[in-house]
Structure formats: C-alpha cells, structure tokens
Write a protein that holds these residues in place. Structure first.
Motif, PDB file in Angstrom:
ATOM      1  N   ASN A 599     -21.639 -22.257 -29.980  1.00  0.00           N
ATOM      2  CA  ASN A 599     -22.867 -22.907 -30.440  1.00  0.00           C
ATOM      3  C   ASN A 599     -22.660 -24.393 -30.690  1.00  0.00           C
ATOM      4  O   ASN A 599     -23.558 -25.211 -30.488  1.00  0.00           O
ATOM      5  CB  ASN A 599     -23.376 -22.244 -31.718  1.00  0.00           C
ATOM      6  N   ILE A 600     -21.450 -24.753 -31.124  1.00  0.00           N
ATOM      7  CA  ILE A 600     -21.174 -26.148 -31.485  1.00  0.00           C
ATOM      8  C   ILE A 600     -20.749 -26.958 -30.266  1.00  0.00           C
ATOM      9  O   ILE A 600     -21.241 -28.060 -30.010  1.00  0.00           O
ATOM     10  CB  ILE A 600     -20.075 -26.215 -32.566  1.00  0.00           C
ATOM     11  N   GLN A 601     -19.821 -26.408 -29.481  1.00  0.00           N
ATOM     12  CA  GLN A 601     -19.178 -27.180 -28.428  1.00  0.00           C
ATOM     13  C   GLN A 601     -19.523 -26.683 -27.032  1.00  0.00           C
ATOM     14  O   GLN A 601     -18.938 -27.135 -26.055  1.00  0.00           O
ATOM     15  CB  GLN A 601     -17.651 -27.133 -28.635  1.00  0.00           C
ATOM     16  N   GLY A 602     -20.434 -25.753 -26.894  1.00  0.00           N
ATOM     17  CA  GLY A 602     -20.769 -25.206 -25.584  1.00  0.00           C
ATOM     18  C   GLY A 602     -19.883 -24.019 -25.251  1.00  0.00           C
ATOM     19  O   GLY A 602     -18.987 -23.645 -26.020  1.00  0.00           O
ATOM     20  N   ASP A 603     -20.086 -23.468 -24.130  1.00  0.00           N
ATOM     21  CA  ASP A 603     -19.321 -22.285 -23.719  1.00  0.00           C
ATOM     22  C   ASP A 603     -17.954 -22.716 -23.200  1.00  0.00           C
ATOM     23  O   ASP A 603     -17.775 -23.010 -22.027  1.00  0.00           O
ATOM     24  CB  ASP A 603     -20.093 -21.526 -22.632  1.00  0.00           C
ATOM     25  N   MET A 604     -17.022 -22.805 -24.107  1.00  0.00           N
ATOM     26  CA  MET A 604     -15.676 -23.280 -23.761  1.00  0.00           C
ATOM     27  C   MET A 604     -14.713 -22.110 -23.749  1.00  0.00           C
ATOM     28  O   MET A 604     -14.870 -21.146 -24.507  1.00  0.00           O
ATOM     29  CB  MET A 604     -15.207 -24.345 -24.774  1.00  0.00           C
ATOM     30  N   ASN A 605     -13.708 -22.238 -22.912  1.00  0.00           N
ATOM     31  CA  ASN A 605     -12.724 -21.176 -22.798  1.00  0.00           C
ATOM     32  C   ASN A 605     -11.551 -21.483 -23.731  1.00  0.00           C
ATOM     33  O   ASN A 605     -10.651 -22.242 -23.384  1.00  0.00           O
ATOM     34  CB  ASN A 605     -12.239 -21.058 -21.348  1.00  0.00           C
ATOM     35  N   HIS A 606     -11.594 -20.946 -24.926  1.00  0.00           N
ATOM     36  CA  HIS A 606     -10.507 -21.120 -25.887  1.00  0.00           C
ATOM     37  C   HIS A 606      -9.605 -19.894 -25.825  1.00  0.00           C
ATOM     38  O   HIS A 606      -9.895 -18.857 -26.442  1.00  0.00           O
ATOM     39  CB  HIS A 606     -11.057 -21.294 -27.308  1.00  0.00           C
ATOM     40  N   SER A 607      -8.540 -20.003 -25.064  1.00  0.00           N
ATOM     41  CA  SER A 607      -7.630 -18.856 -24.955  1.00  0.00           C
ATOM     42  C   SER A 607      -6.986 -18.523 -26.292  1.00  0.00           C
ATOM     43  O   SER A 607      -6.602 -17.372 -26.545  1.00  0.00           O
ATOM     44  CB  SER A 607      -6.551 -19.148 -23.909  1.00  0.00           C
ATOM     45  N   ALA A 608      -6.868 -19.537 -27.182  1.00  0.00           N
ATOM     46  CA  ALA A 608      -6.253 -19.309 -28.486  1.00  0.00           C
ATOM     47  C   ALA A 608      -7.056 -18.323 -29.316  1.00  0.00           C
ATOM     48  O   ALA A 608      -6.511 -17.656 -30.204  1.00  0.00           O
ATOM     49  CB  ALA A 608      -6.113 -20.628 -29.240  1.00  0.00           C
ATOM     50  N   PHE A 609      -8.385 -18.207 -29.019  1.00  0.00           N
ATOM     51  CA  PHE A 609      -9.212 -17.286 -29.793  1.00  0.00           C
ATOM     52  C   PHE A 609      -8.805 -15.828 -29.581  1.00  0.00           C
ATOM     53  O   PHE A 609      -9.131 -14.965 -30.399  1.00  0.00           O
ATOM     54  CB  PHE A 609     -10.685 -17.452 -29.431  1.00  0.00           C
ATOM     55  N   GLU A 610      -8.112 -15.550 -28.478  1.00  0.00           N
ATOM     56  CA  GLU A 610      -7.674 -14.173 -28.231  1.00  0.00           C
ATOM     57  C   GLU A 610      -6.649 -13.733 -29.282  1.00  0.00           C
ATOM     58  O   GLU A 610      -6.676 -12.595 -29.749  1.00  0.00           O
ATOM     59  CB  GLU A 610      -7.081 -14.057 -26.817  1.00  0.00           C
ATOM     60  N   ASP A 611      -5.735 -14.642 -29.605  1.00  0.00           N
ATOM     61  CA  ASP A 611      -4.704 -14.317 -30.597  1.00  0.00           C
ATOM     62  C   ASP A 611      -5.125 -14.667 -32.020  1.00  0.00           C
ATOM     63  O   ASP A 611      -4.653 -14.053 -32.990  1.00  0.00           O
ATOM     64  CB  ASP A 611      -3.404 -15.065 -30.262  1.00  0.00           C
ATOM     65  N   PHE A 612      -6.013 -15.669 -32.134  1.00  0.00           N
ATOM     66  CA  PHE A 612      -6.425 -16.122 -33.464  1.00  0.00           C
ATOM     67  C   PHE A 612      -7.958 -16.207 -33.509  1.00  0.00           C
ATOM     68  O   PHE A 612      -8.546 -17.297 -33.476  1.00  0.00           O
ATOM     69  CB  PHE A 612      -5.804 -17.493 -33.779  1.00  0.00           C
ATOM     70  N   PRO A 613      -8.638 -15.058 -33.550  1.00  0.00           N
ATOM     71  CA  PRO A 613     -10.103 -15.066 -33.494  1.00  0.00           C
ATOM     72  C   PRO A 613     -10.783 -15.546 -34.779  1.00  0.00           C
ATOM     73  O   PRO A 613     -11.970 -15.872 -34.746  1.00  0.00           O
ATOM     74  CB  PRO A 613     -10.441 -13.599 -33.226  1.00  0.00           C
ATOM     75  N   SER A 614     -10.050 -15.571 -35.893  1.00  0.00           N
ATOM     76  CA  SER A 614     -10.673 -15.895 -37.181  1.00  0.00           C
ATOM     77  C   SER A 614     -10.230 -17.269 -37.665  1.00  0.00           C
ATOM     78  O   SER A 614      -9.130 -17.751 -37.337  1.00  0.00           O
ATOM     79  CB  SER A 614     -10.314 -14.842 -38.230  1.00  0.00           C
TER      80      SER A 614
END
Length: 689
Positions: A599-614
């Motif tokens: 919502n803030i930065q657009g549809d970005m692919n943050h692979s880090a969210f897989e290991d650190f979703p929170s």
C-alpha cells in the motif's frame, strides 16, 4: 606550647585525668604490633593519653578468655605495654567474658582473676570488663544466685576491681551500652539503675550515646545517663567505625559532639575504621576536639566564631588533619633502591642504551610522569568517604547534579543542562585524577588500606560520567548501563545487595537526601486512546535526534506510520510502558508487513518478507534509564507474534538512533538483514521466531 603531659594534667575529672584516645574494639583483623606502636607515637604527639586493647578477634580477649597467654603472646603484650608507657599512653587491657561465663561459678571468677593477674604481671595497671554484644538471658544457675543480669555483672565486676587493688582506671561496658538498648528508656531502665546503684564509684562506665553508631551526642542525653549511672560516662564513640559494612570507610572529621560535653564526661575513646592507616583523620580531629575547650590548653587551630561551636570547627580541624596526613602520604614506606654510586651485591643489568636515560624521539609517546598528591586530593577523598550519616560537600553536589541531569534529560540541549553536565564531568575527572595520584603516592601502606575503596568509587563515577555523556549525545550509550548482560564490575552489592533490593525499605536509608525513587513500571496492552501519547513520544525522540519526519510526498517507513497512527498495529500485538508520570514507551507490531508495504511503496518484491513477515517498532523515553522494562516489552511482543504463526520479525532503524540500535543489538537475537527499498540512513535488523 605546653607538652602533652601538661595538657593531660589540666584536663581532669575530679582527681582523675580525662580519658582520651583510641579503642581497638572492632570486629575483624586486629592491628599489628608495629601499627599500635605508631598509634602510641601519634597519640602522644597529638595530646591523647589512652589506648584500650579490645580487638574482638583476639581469641583470648573474648572467645577463649579463660586461656592464659603463651610465652610468645606474652612477649608481644609485654612489648606493647612497654611501648605505650614510653609514649605516656595508658594501656587499658579489656577482657570480654560475657559470651559464656557462669557468674555464680567460683571457678569462673577465679579463672577471670587469674587471666587479669597474668596481664598485670606484664606491666599493665589499667583494666576493663566488657559485657557488650551478648545474650541477656541468664543460665538457670545464675538465675538462682542473682536477681537480675545487671546484679550478676556488677557483682563480678566489683569483685575483680577490688582483687586488682582498685586501679585508677577501670572501665565497665554494660550490655545496654546505648539509649536504643534501654528498656523502656534511659531514665526508667532497671538495668542501668542497678549499675548506677551497685557498681563501685571508682569504676567508670562506657557509653556509645543514643545509638550504637550515634549521629549526634547532646549535652542533655549525657546529663540524663549520668544521673542514672551516678557518674559521668566514658564515651566509646563508633562514629568512624566501619566493621558493620565492608564497603564503607570514614575519613570525615570528628563532629556533632559539642565541646560543652567535655566537662560532663569522664573521657572519650574513638573506635575507628578496621583499616589502620585511614584512621589518621578520625584520631587527629578527636585530639583537636579534646583540646579545643580545655582550660588553658593549647589549640591546634584557631576555630573562630562562624561555627555553631566557637571552640571547635570540624572543617578547620579536618584541614589541619589532612595537611599533616599529606606529609605522611608523601613519605616513602619502601626501602629505596641503591643508586649508581652505591655498592650493590649485584651489578646492574647492562643494556645497549648505556648509562643514559631513555629519551623519546619526536612523535613518540612522552615518558609517564606521576603527578604528586595534593591537599585538594585529600579533601576530595574525605568528601567521598565522609561519615556514616553524611556525605562530604563535593559528594553531595555530585549526587544532586546527577539527579538533576537525569530528571531533566529531555532538555539535554539547553545551555543550563550542558553547563551542569560539564560541571559534573569536571568533578568526575577530579575523582579520576585523585585516584591516579593516590595510586602513585610513595607511602604504599596507606594506599593498600585505601585501594579497594578508591577503586570502587572511581568505577561508579566512571559509569555515571558515561551515562551523562550519552544523555547529552557526547558518547555512545554505555553497554554497562544499557545491556542486560552485564560484566561483573558493572554492578555493586553481590548477594547482599540483591537481598536489600528485595526488601520493602530498600533505599530509604540513602544518605543523599533527595534520591531518585526506585521506579515502578507497568506494561499493559495498547488501546486506541494511547495513540496521541505514542505519537508524542515518537515526535519527541525524532526532534531530540534532529530527524526530520518525511513529508507525504517522500518515501515513508512502515515503522514511522505505525508510530504516528497512520497504520494500526495488529490487535494483541501492541504494548505501552507507564511510570508514575504516564506513558513513557511503546512497542507496536504488524504480523503481516507485506500488505502494508504494498500500500505504501507499490507492489514490490521483498524476498525478506518470506523469512521476516512481521515488523516491530518502539521507543522508550530517556527518563527510563533501566533497560529491563524495554526488554520485557519486546519479549512479550515477540511471544505474541510467534503465537500468531509468524516465522520472523524485523525492525527499521535510522543510523542516528544509537540508543535503539544498541538496545536491539544487546538483545542478542536481532542481526542486520538485507531489505530492498530502504533509505540509505536506515538499516533493518531481524530475528527468527
């Protein structure tokens, strides 16, 4: 100037001379024979006249009082008594049979007489019977023979006194030796009335004052006890005693005893610090006090009229003592090495440098030169280790400054705060200089008695100095203050300190009259009404670190938006910290950060969210100096996030947020991670759950 003997003659109570001097009556390692001989020299020089031998850890003085001294021990006592006589010091031998004596057993009385007869044969002519610090319950045999504990003690004391030929100096120490021990009070104490009525008039009574360690001794209190005892007491003064607390030592002046007491007393004996050398001030100032009001006796210093007592100024007496003590510090107590011209058993080691002294080249370190100890250093030393009920003026100033700087840390950039912080820093530096100069003083014997104390105070001052610098932004937050994983030198007290901190009265006897109260913190769930307070804390910390909050057109951190209320935290995953002033910290979390990032930065692919979703974010105001409440908040929050099914948590931190960076680093579980799209001044730290 009159001699010390002439001074003694002018200070008499009735036909007896005024008793003035030192008790060696503490618990702990007794002084050595050499130290006692040095004491006699000082007493004679300063006009004192008495030494009471009563070391609690001389087994044959107390625990094994029945045992006679062996030939080696006898030789030492004979030499000691002889040394006292050479310096015109009255050597009083004290014995403490009260731990286990049966007063009604004639064999016990005979054993006591035999022991004192032996000491009399050593050349001793003055004695003392001590019944302090013992159980007051009589054994069945004594209950049948005596109507009270006091009657038993008085009977045996009178008998021993007469057996010894009624010596001129014979002291009796009662079990109720201070007002605090008297039931119900001094004037109505049946014990003291028995002592006053039955004890032979030639026997003097020892008395410590209102308490064991008396803050003040008034004329009125002495008049009261004298009336009950039917004689003027000899004060056994514990104002400089430190055997009850191995972390304290006292080098302030003899004070809070008006010189009006002198004609109302039989004498005054100080029972000082266990360490011999630091007692220079205690004994020197007592001598000045004793001479201050003597009829025609010389004074060591003109006291002036500015003090409450026109005959004695504690501060002037202290300066006089410290001036003399400085000369002792500067005199070596170590054998000097032989010079080049002196003959030695061995040739000195030869080196390639020849006989010339080493001279550093330009750009090299200069040779270390020890700075000489000064009178100002000793004044500071005395201020830091003053008296049981009072810190010295410099110590009080340091505590007040530290307290003020801590309470006003939110104004750390103002001129007043910076000025006070500089003053505090200067005082801390003076303590360090004093420590260094003391450590290099030629007289090592004094240093060794003091070293543990001055090392401890220097360490405490260094931590306080680092803390104030970190509040002012002049240094990194001290790991010793911010970390829960402390080095052992970072805290004081050991097991004893832990016991005290668990008791309800902890801290209420601090000598600092307005100490910061022990903080009580409450951690509770965040509610919508807390949003304004959380936002206020966030903005306050941003301004303090001179961080400009990005505008709506600039990239914004998710953590910033959580703190400002633009994004709501996940229910059950938000906490606030409260103290007596209100909300002082917070920890908020999003269990699913990917949706907020989109919502803030657009549809970005943050692979880090897989290991650190929170994501977790938080701040704690500087007035919360204890890191443990923040640590408890993050521990509770991580537990709640893990329960939601998350596999990892990260936080966003700006490089300027040194305090929070250090906080997360010291937790031990958060480590830097790579995360795309973050501004250059922001790093991410993450931990797996």
């Amino acid at each position: 100037m009159a001699t010390s003997v002439e001074v003694k003659d002018k200070r008499r109570t009735g036909n007896k001379r005024f008793v003035s001097g030192v008790v060696e009556g503490f618990y702990g390692r007794p002084w050595t024979m050499e130290q006692r001989t040095e004491l006699f020299k000082r007493e004679q020089k300063w006009g004192l006249n008495t030494y009471l031998y009563a070391p609690k850890d001389d087994y044959k003085h107390r625990m094994y009082w029945r045992d006679l001294y062996c030939p080696e021990e006898a030789g030492q006592l004979i030499a000691l008594i002889s040394a006292a006589k050479q310096h015109n010091i009255d050597f009083i031998y004290a014995i403490s049979p009260g731990l286990d004596i049966t007063f009604s057993n004639r064999k016990e009385v005979t054993a006591l007489k035999r022991k004192l007869d032996q000491v009399r044969d050593f050349g001793c002519s003055s004695f003392s019977l001590l019944f302090d610090d013992i159980e007051t319950e009589m054994c069945p045999a004594d209950k049948q023979a005596f109507s009270s504990f006091a009657h038993a003690q008085v009977a045996i004391t009178n008998e021993v006194y007469q057996h010894l030929g009624e010596p001129e100096t014979f002291l009796f120490c009662p079990t109720d030796y201070c007002a605090a021990f008297c039931t119900p009070n001094v004037s109505q104490s049946s014990y003291l009335h028995t002592v006053g009525d039955k004890l032979l008039p030639g026997i003097d009574v020892l008395w410590t004052g209102p308490k064991v360690v008396s803050h003040k001794i008034s004329v009125k209190s002495i008049e009261e006890v004298s009336s009950v005892l039917k004689r003027a007491p000899v004060i056994w003064d514990n104002i400089h005693a430190n055997d009850y607390d191995p972390q304290r030592i006292f080098m302030g002046p003899f004070k809070d005893r008006p010189t009006e007491l002198l004609p109302k007393l039989r004498g005054v004996l100080t029972n000082p610090n266990c360490e011999f050398h630091p007692n220079f001030v205690a004994i020197h100032t007592l001598a000045t006090w004793c001479k201050a009001c003597s009829n025609g006796a010389p004074r060591d210093v003109e006291m002036g009229d500015e003090e409450q007592d026109p005959y004695y100024s504690p501060q002037k007496a202290l300066i006089l003592a410290l001036t003399d003590w400085l000369q002792v510090f500067l005199s070596t107590d170590q054998p000097t090495a032989c010079s080049k011209k002196e003959s030695c058993d061995e040739e000195p080691m030869q080196t390639d440098l020849g006989e010339g002294s080493y001279v550093p080249e330009p750009g090299e370190n200069p040779l270390y030169t020890a700075e000489p100890l000064t009178l100002e250093d000793l004044k500071l030393l005395s201020d830091l280790f003053y008296l049981p009920y009072e810190h010295g003026s410099t110590a009080r100033t340091m505590l007040h400054q530290l307290d003020w700087l801590k309470r006003h840390s939110q104004t750390a950039k103002t001129a007043e705060w910076c000025s006070r912080a500089q003053h505090f820093d200067d005082m801390c530096e003076a303590v360090v200089r004093m420590f260094n100069r003391l450590s290099n003083a030629p007289n090592r014997s004094i240093l060794y008695d003091l070293y543990n104390y001055i090392c401890d105070i220097k360490s405490g001052v260094n931590m306080a100095q680092a803390y104030i610098k970190s509040l002012g932004g002049l240094g990194k937050p001290s790991a010793q203050l911010m970390s829960g994983d402390l080095e052992p030198w970072s805290f004081r007290g050991g097991l004893s300190g832990e016991f005290q901190r668990m008791l309800p009265g902890h801290g209420n006897r601090d000598l600092f009259k307005h100490p910061p109260k022990t903080a009580v913190f409450c951690i509770r769930p965040y509610c919508p009404e807390d949003q304004m307070e959380v936002q206020k804390i966030f903005m306050t910390m941003q301004r303090e670190r001179q961080i400009q909050v990005p505008s709506l057109t600039q990239p914004r951190l998710i953590s910033d938006m959580l703190s400002t209320g633009d994004i709501s935290p996940t229910p059950q995953c938000a906490l606030v910290l409260e103290d007596e002033l209100g909300v002082c910290g917070y920890m908020l979390a999003l269990t699913d950060t990917k949706a907020a990032a989109a919502n803030i930065q657009g549809d970005m692919n943050h692979s880090a969210f897989e290991d650190f979703p929170s994501l977790v974010t938080g701040q704690v105001l500087p007035r919360v100096s204890d890191p443990s409440p923040g640590k408890r908040m993050i521990e509770q929050l991580l537990s709640a996030i893990k329960s939601s099914g998350s596999r990892g948590v990260f936080c966003e931190l700006r490089h300027s947020e040194r305090r929070m960076l250090d906080f997360y680093a010291k937790l031990g579980s958060f480590n830097p991670i790579k995360m795309a799209g973050l501004p250059q001044d922001v790093i991410a730290m993450g931990t797996s759950l």
